[in-house]
Design an enzyme around this catalytic site. Sequence first.
Site, PDB file in Angstrom:
ATOM      1  CG  ASP A  16      30.278  32.389  34.007  1.00 14.95           C
ATOM      2  OD1 ASP A  16      31.208  31.597  34.220  1.00 14.95           O
ATOM      3  OD2 ASP A  16      30.441  33.508  33.493  1.00 14.95           O
ATOM      4  CG  ASP A 137      39.415  36.633  37.690  1.00 15.10           C
ATOM      5  OD1 ASP A 137      39.818  35.938  36.736  1.00 15.10           O
ATOM      6  OD2 ASP A 137      38.745  36.180  38.625  1.00 15.10           O
TER       7      ASP A 137
END
Length: 241
Positions: A16, A137
């Site tokens: 990330d 998500d």
Amino acid sequence: MSAAFPPVPLVIPCVDIQSGRAVRLFEGDPERETVYFESPLDAARHWASLGAGLLHLVDLDAATGRGENRPVIAQIVQELGVPVEVGGGIRDRESAEVLLAAGVQRVVIGTAAVKTPELVSDLLAAHGPERVVVSLDARGLEVATHGWVAGSGVQVGDLTPRLHAAGLQTLIFTDVTRDGTLRGLNRDLMREVRTLWPGELIVGGGVADETDVRLLAEEGIEGAIVGRAIYEGTLAYPVRL
């Protein structure tokens, strides 16, 4: 005769990227970050050196509208020679095409799969299912959008039939409430998503140790995207059950 065991699910290291560093967020909150590497390139090198066959990169700045990290993503692709998938802020065809042209193996479409589903169909038609993945998500089964800060009111089960009909082969599902927490996968939720998606399913959100990898095998889930567990060593990488 020896018992037959299911194959070990694919564990995909996640890098990330936020403000030019490799981080992990707690429950997707950009203000609750842990920095693991000052350089995302160093993080990617680390996992590649341990034999990663695929890296999952997320441009958190692009996802939240705070900027973008394309130069370092291009550097990772060019230097490592390891297949890379990239998500975060890919909400139009131009941004997807730029990444694919830079050598990214496949783009990961999130918010746009809800807001502009024709983008997924267009990219699948242009590049095929090997180059396009959709990431849903969610909190429970409600899809979260725009870097997980907004609820969409759309249920995962509303989208999966359309995505499958459009030719999508691989779906990523992330449990936002557990992402980055090391709390373990929510078995009931993972099982429910497995029933909703007939193709390859990659999950994330809370993977903590080998117990979660075994859970994937037991539920017929092909793999997981893992961050904090392998960064902090609660799950040894590469994974051997």
